[in-house]
Motif scaffolding. Structure first.
Motif, PDB file in Angstrom:
ATOM      1  N   GLY A 153       0.792  -1.213   0.000  1.00 55.10           N
ATOM      2  CA  GLY A 153       0.000   0.000   0.000  1.00 55.10           C
ATOM      3  C   GLY A 153       0.826   1.266   0.000  1.00 55.10           C
ATOM      4  O   GLY A 153       0.415   2.288  -0.580  1.00 55.10           O
ATOM      5  N   SER A 154       1.997   1.232   0.610  1.00 54.48           N
ATOM      6  CA  SER A 154       2.852   2.421   0.653  1.00 54.48           C
ATOM      7  C   SER A 154       3.377   2.808  -0.725  1.00 54.48           C
ATOM      8  O   SER A 154       3.817   3.946  -0.926  1.00 54.48           O
ATOM      9  CB  SER A 154       4.037   2.180   1.597  1.00 54.48           C
ATOM     10  OG  SER A 154       3.592   1.880   2.902  1.00 54.48           O
ATOM     11  N   LEU A 155       3.369   1.864  -1.663  1.00 55.53           N
ATOM     12  CA  LEU A 155       3.848   2.131  -3.024  1.00 55.53           C
ATOM     13  C   LEU A 155       2.717   2.440  -3.989  1.00 55.53           C
ATOM     14  O   LEU A 155       2.976   2.827  -5.138  1.00 55.53           O
ATOM     15  CB  LEU A 155       4.631   0.922  -3.548  1.00 55.53           C
ATOM     16  CG  LEU A 155       5.829   0.476  -2.714  1.00 55.53           C
ATOM     17  CD1 LEU A 155       6.410  -0.808  -3.286  1.00 55.53           C
ATOM     18  CD2 LEU A 155       6.890   1.566  -2.671  1.00 55.53           C
ATOM     19  N   ALA A 156       1.469   2.247  -3.566  1.00 55.42           N
ATOM     20  CA  ALA A 156       0.337   2.404  -4.474  1.00 55.42           C
ATOM     21  C   ALA A 156       0.238   3.825  -5.015  1.00 55.42           C
ATOM     22  O   ALA A 156      -0.161   4.035  -6.171  1.00 55.42           O
ATOM     23  CB  ALA A 156      -0.964   2.016  -3.767  1.00 55.42           C
ATOM     24  N   GLY A 157       0.591   4.817  -4.212  1.00 52.81           N
ATOM     25  CA  GLY A 157       0.544   6.199  -4.684  1.00 52.81           C
ATOM     26  C   GLY A 157       1.486   6.438  -5.845  1.00 52.81           C
ATOM     27  O   GLY A 157       1.178   7.206  -6.764  1.00 52.81           O
ATOM     28  N   GLY A 158       2.650   5.782  -5.834  1.00 53.11           N
ATOM     29  CA  GLY A 158       3.590   5.921  -6.948  1.00 53.11           C
ATOM     30  C   GLY A 158       3.072   5.321  -8.229  1.00 53.11           C
ATOM     31  O   GLY A 158       3.378   5.811  -9.316  1.00 53.11           O
ATOM     32  N   VAL A 159       2.289   4.235  -8.117  1.00 53.69           N
ATOM     33  CA  VAL A 159       1.686   3.624  -9.302  1.00 53.69           C
ATOM     34  C   VAL A 159       0.621   4.535  -9.890  1.00 53.69           C
ATOM     35  O   VAL A 159       0.579   4.791 -11.101  1.00 53.69           O
ATOM     36  CB  VAL A 159       1.094   2.249  -8.952  1.00 53.69           C
ATOM     37  CG1 VAL A 159       0.335   1.669 -10.135  1.00 53.69           C
ATOM     38  CG2 VAL A 159       2.188   1.293  -8.501  1.00 53.69           C
ATOM     39  N   ALA A 160      -0.261   5.051  -9.050  1.00 52.19           N
ATOM     40  CA  ALA A 160      -1.394   5.841  -9.536  1.00 52.19           C
ATOM     41  C   ALA A 160      -0.971   7.200 -10.072  1.00 52.19           C
ATOM     42  O   ALA A 160      -1.569   7.710 -11.030  1.00 52.19           O
ATOM     43  CB  ALA A 160      -2.414   6.021  -8.404  1.00 52.19           C
ATOM     44  N   ILE A 161       0.054   7.804  -9.512  1.00 51.22           N
ATOM     45  CA  ILE A 161       0.406   9.174  -9.884  1.00 51.22           C
ATOM     46  C   ILE A 161       1.102   9.248 -11.227  1.00 51.22           C
ATOM     47  O   ILE A 161       1.195  10.331 -11.837  1.00 51.22           O
ATOM     48  CB  ILE A 161       1.319   9.799  -8.793  1.00 51.22           C
ATOM     49  CG1 ILE A 161       1.358  11.323  -8.896  1.00 51.22           C
ATOM     50  CG2 ILE A 161       2.730   9.231  -8.895  1.00 51.22           C
ATOM     51  CD1 ILE A 161       0.036  11.991  -8.651  1.00 51.22           C
TER      52      ILE A 161
END
Length: 463
Positions: free
Chosen positions: A279-287
């Motif tokens: 979950g901590s990496l999910a923002g990097g995928v979406a952005i």
């Protein structure tokens, strides 16, 4: 008496890799570096470009080799194989992508011209393989993984060309072209490979307390260097600056939101290591799809939080549902980290385009196409004709192409992986490093249990 496995399947991996490397050596006879410039001002320009891209390139290398490798090392008896196979597939896929890109885009007057940007874009193709492998990790042999990589790289290049060059989709960080594509390619490979039968939980599959530490370290490495991965192909200057800021904000929000969501989902309020690692990496995928756009910080933070919530909820509810209803095997949860946040990011890019001021359509959206040239400048030019609504539809069309193409191609590739000659490991030897590596302290001759396992492997390889 133990039945030794036949020599031919055991030698299949080095034989295939040796033939591949020999073919690449022959191909390299036609490869040359870009000619040096004769003028001093051009030399300074080349040097500035090198110094601008090489630190980001190094960060990306650390992400893929160390960070992603450690993130996959959550299985207690398969950590060595996960890290080593990740490293092998990165090098194999990068060279294979260089060959294909050279023949398709950089072949002039009988020679293929190579520079650092070509190498970087080839590694982007390799990233799709490293992500897709997560769906079948531990239940496949190295030979099967090589065949999977050999199939996926050309399909990715074709998909990327269609999405970026033909449709003019804006995707600076590879949210659509890399994360969404690789996720659904890996899931469809898994479905074709394992069929309709639900795979039982393997005794060696359950993580142990200490096996979650290395993946956590891998997540931290990925988290630190992720802005470089998203920004490396953006135009230097304002676009690259915005990309780094947006990526950091989104990932920071996703890290905090992951802790909140994971704690609330557990009755005792404790954190799930798997939630934190992904979950901590999910923002990097979406952005990635909107990172170079002129977004407000509040929108970036909101996207990071939403992506983390989607990821954690996917692990908690969607993965068990898909396994129960569709018998879908997703060993590393790539659907929750790459698929769901990737779709969310693609949708966010369409919304961002619709609400963006018209005077930002040209200067605020610019990334370099992985196949060469500035695809987004061309897209920005066509945007004037199609308008913001047309560009938003193109974003949706690019998402549909990535999902549809990857699903179809993955099913075909997964069918190819079922070939008996690829030495599919038997069920009792899955998730075990000793099947592929000499483990220190391990006896040379297997005991009674080991003999039975070796005999089963021999029978499996003879089929």
């Amino acid at each position: 008496m133990a039945v030794p496995p036949p020599a031919r399947p055991r030698r299949l991996l080095p034989l295939c890799l040796g033939l591949f490397q020999g073919a690449v050596l022959l191909f390299s006879l036609f490869v040359t570096y870009d000619e040096p410039s004769a003028r001093a001002e051009d030399d300074n320009l080349v040097a500035n470009q090198l110094y601008g891209i090489f630190p980001l390139f190094q960060d990306t290398q650390v992400m893929l080799v160390v960070g992603l490798g450690l993130l996959l090392a959550f299985l207690p008896r398969y950590g060595l194989s996960a890290v080593a196979h990740n490293f092998l597939l990165l090098n194999f896929s990068t060279q294979w992508a260089l060959v294909l890109q050279g023949l398709l885009h950089h072949f002039h007057h009988g020679q293929v011209h190579l520079d650092l940007r070509n190498l970087l874009t080839a590694e982007f193709a390799a990233v799709t393989v490293l992500i897709s492998v997560g769906a079948v990790l531990g239940r496949t042999s190295p030979c099967q993984l090589l065949v999977m990589a050999a199939c996926e790289v050309p399909i990715y290049l074709a998909s990327e060309w269609a999405i970026i060059t033909r449709l003019g989709v804006l995707d600076a960080g590879g949210t659509i072209t890399i994360h969404v594509f690789s996720c659904y390619f890996g899931l469809s490979v898994s479905k074709a490979l394992f069929g309709a039968a639900r795979q039982p939980v393997h005794p060696k599959e359950t993580p142990m307390p200490r096996s979650d530490l290395l993946p956590l370290v891998g997540m931290l490495i990925l988290w630190v260097f992720w802005p470089s991965f998203v920004a490396v192909l953006c135009q230097p200057g304002d676009a690259q600056h915005r990309t780094i800021l947006n990526t950091l904000l989104a990932m920071s929000a996703s890290a905090v939101t992951t802790v909140v969501a994971s704690s609330l989902l557990e009755k005792d309020g404790k954190l799930s290591p798997g939630h934190l690692q992904n979950g901590s990496l999910a923002g990097g995928v979406a952005i990635g799809a909107v990172a170079d756009m002129a977004m407000l910080p509040v929108a970036t933070l909101a996207l990071g939080s939403l992506s983390a919530m989607v990821c954690v909820l996917g692990f908690r509810f969607l993965t068990p549902l898909l396994a129960r209803k569709l018998a879908l095997q997703d060993q590393c949860g790539i659907h929750n980290l790459h698929g769901l946040p990737g779709i969310l990011g693609a949708m966010a890019s369409a919304v961002a385009i619709l609400v963006a001021p018209e005077d930002t359509s040209g200067s605020h959206f610019s990334q370099v196409s992985p196949v060469g040239g500035n695809a987004s400048e061309a897209a920005g030019g066509r945007w004037g004709d199609r308008g913001a609504g047309g560009q938003a539809l193109c974003q949706a069309a690019g998402l549909a192409v990535a999902i549809g193409g990857s699903l179809l191609a993955g099913l075909l590739a997964g069918t190819a992986l079922r070939l008996p000659c690829l030495a599919w490991p038997p069920e009792q030897r899955c998730f075990d490093d000793s099947l592929y590596f000499k483990i220190r302290g391990q006896a040379e001759s297997p005991g009674p249990a080991g003999a039975a396992e070796e005999g089963a492997l021999a029978l499996k390889e003879r089929v």
